[in-house]
Design an enzyme around this catalytic site. Structure first.
Site, short mmCIF file in Angstrom:
data_model
loop_
_atom_site.label_atom_id
_atom_site.label_comp_id
_atom_site.label_asym_id
_atom_site.label_seq_id
_atom_site.Cartn_x
_atom_site.Cartn_y
_atom_site.Cartn_z
N GLU A 1 -10.22 3.71 -1.98
CA GLU A 1 -10.77 3.94 -1.17
C GLU A 1 -10.83 5.10 -0.89
O GLU A 1 -12.59 5.20 0.03
CB GLU A 1 -10.12 3.41 -0.05
N HIS B 1 -0.22 4.18 -0.46
CA HIS B 1 -1.09 4.67 0.77
C HIS B 1 -1.70 6.72 0.49
O HIS B 1 -1.72 7.56 1.67
CB HIS B 1 -0.81 4.60 2.22
N ASP C 1 -14.63 1.06 -0.48
CA ASP C 1 -14.86 1.11 1.20
C ASP C 1 -16.02 1.04 0.77
O ASP C 1 -16.51 1.58 1.00
CB ASP C 1 -13.82 1.63 1.54
N HIS D 1 -11.71 -2.66 -0.14
CA HIS D 1 -10.92 -2.25 0.70
C HIS D 1 -11.65 -1.67 2.33
O HIS D 1 -13.33 -1.29 2.39
CB HIS D 1 -11.12 -0.62 0.55
N ASP E 1 0.66 -1.32 0.05
CA ASP E 1 0.14 -0.20 -0.17
C ASP E 1 0.84 1.37 0.22
O ASP E 1 1.39 1.88 1.35
CB ASP E 1 -0.98 0.16 1.46
N GLU F 1 -0.98 -0.64 -4.16
CA GLU F 1 -2.16 -0.18 -4.21
C GLU F 1 -1.67 1.64 -3.71
O GLU F 1 -1.12 2.31 -3.32
CB GLU F 1 -2.68 -0.68 -2.71
#
Length: 419
Positions: A268, A218, A291, A318, A216, A242
């Site tokens: 997400e 992020h 998500d 997610h 991730d 990700e």
């Protein structure tokens, strides 16, 4: 030893008549009483470690639970839910699409993470109610099961990844075959190339024990570093990378996509089909990660998945959240052909203070991990049973404390960096 194709042939008779799961349907007694499915009340509960549960009760006494967790924005979602409750009490809970369309479209301003998270909690609770009223699991209402179990992955490493090898061994012992970890700590817009060396080393360590790992980024890794990191990781074949760039950079993500063979996942921080559409049209992702607690609940997540299937894009929800968001994600996964894997927050680094995925459940056995999978949930609704007394007591205590907020990362010059 039989070859893989031979083993598949030996198993094929099991599915000669498709997925078989004989379930008796026992509708709730109120199902035969006109008007009993009207919404009587809506409540929300902030509970630790950082979750926001939604409870909706019908006139006939059926209770549905949902989750509208939006990490770091709890009070904003609670305010939105108070407004939603004022609007929908008295509506028929069975008319999920009508309620969704009203909440989303009957305002001049629509979308965004706060409203969509509030709508998610409501939507999930309504699907839970509908399943309980009719006596069937939610996946039956979504067209029936296309698989008997959903693959899941656990987290290792924390916000500042460390000790990943030992944590990976622990996850493997728990039954996981795949994990995810943060790729880096905080990075500068243009950092030393050596700041990426530890990321490669950690991936090598985890894969050395025979377990796959997604990384991730992020949104912490800006374009100058992201293309370097993707190239450095490519020989080591991560499961996916990700959010390699921040949301909104569609053209930049397309450029990165064309430079790597690693599957790219994100989603997400995309909250509707409209948000997802540019990424699908640009052909710059392989896996979409809505998500369910942010993207409009079961209704919108299923529509995102259907749209993604037309672009040969898989769905990996997610879900670093609570049991209701996780159960809802699995319900979608059981009925969605292009589902690939789901995130699971069991013993995740955010779950501190004795609060974890199973804390508020009275049937935690339904989330048992076997060979990297969760078996089909078969109880009516979401299939999750909660300890309401515990939730109410915890919410009363949590209300006296500041809600969860994410860490703040700063560089050596003091400037804020992406978390």
């Amino acid at each position: 030893m039989a070859s893989p194709s031979h083993r598949d042939a030996l198993r094929e008779p099991r599915y000669s008549r498709g997925i078989q799961r004989a379930l008796a349907c026992t509708p709730h007694p109120s199902a035969s009483i006109a008007g009993s499915t009207r919404i009587a009340r809506l409540e929300s509960f902030y509970v630790r470690p950082r979750w926001l549960f939604v409870r909706i009760e019908t006139e006939g006494g059926v209770v549905g639970w949902g989750e509208g967790t939006l990490e770091g924005h709890t009070e904003a979602v609670q305010g939105s839910l108070a407004d939603v409750a004022r609007r929908i009490v008295g509506w028929d809970a069975m008319n999920i699409e009508d309620i969704y369309a009203y909440l989303y479209r009957h305002r001049f301003y629509r979308g965004g993470e706060v409203l969509m998270s509030a709508m998610s909690g409501v939507d999930i609770a309504l699907w839970d109610i509908k399943g309980k009223v009719l006596g069937v699991p939610v996946w039956q209402l979504l067209g029936g099961a296309v698989r008997e179990r959903c693959e899941v992955y656990g987290w290792i490493g924390g916000d500042r990844p460390a000790d990943v090898l030992e944590q990976a061994r622990a996850r493997k012992a728990q039954g996981f075959t795949k994990v995810k970890m943060n790729a880096t700590e905080a990075l500068g817009w243009l950092d030393s190339p050596h700041a990426l060396d530890e990321t490669v080393r950690r991936l090598e360590e985890v894969k050395s024990i025979g377990i796959d790992a997604g990384l991730d980024f992020h949104g912490r890794v800006h374009k100058p570093m992201a293309k370097q990191l993707a190239r450095a990781l490519e020989p080591h074949r991560p499961l996916f990378i990700e959010e390699p760039l921040l949301p909104g950079h569609v053209n930049e993500l397309k450029d990165l996509y064309n430079k790597t063979t690693i599957p790219i996942a994100l989603g997400e921080r995309l909250f509707t089909r409209q948000d997802v559409r540019p990424y699908l049209e640009a052909g710059c992702i392989d896996i979409i990660q809505p998500d369910i607690a942010h993207a409009g609940g079961i209704s919108e997540t299923r529509k995102i998945a259907t749209m993604a299937e037309a672009y040969d894009v898989g769905v990996a929800p997610h879900c670093p959240l609570g049991p209701l968001a996780f159960a809802a994600s699995l319900q979608v996964g059981f009925a969605t052909p292009n589902f690939v894997i789901c995130e699971m927050s069991w013993q995740m680094h955010y779950n501190t203070g004795g609060f974890d995925l199973l804390t508020y459940m009275t049937n935690p056995e339904v989330f048992a991990v076997r060979d990297g999978h969760i078996d089909l949930l078969t109880a009516p609704g979401l299939g999750v049973e909660l300890d309401e007394a515990l939730i109410r007591a915890e919410a009363a205590e949590a209300a006296t404390l500041p809600p969860w907020s994410n860490p703040v990362f700063r560089g050596p010059d003091g400037a804020v960096r992406e978390w």
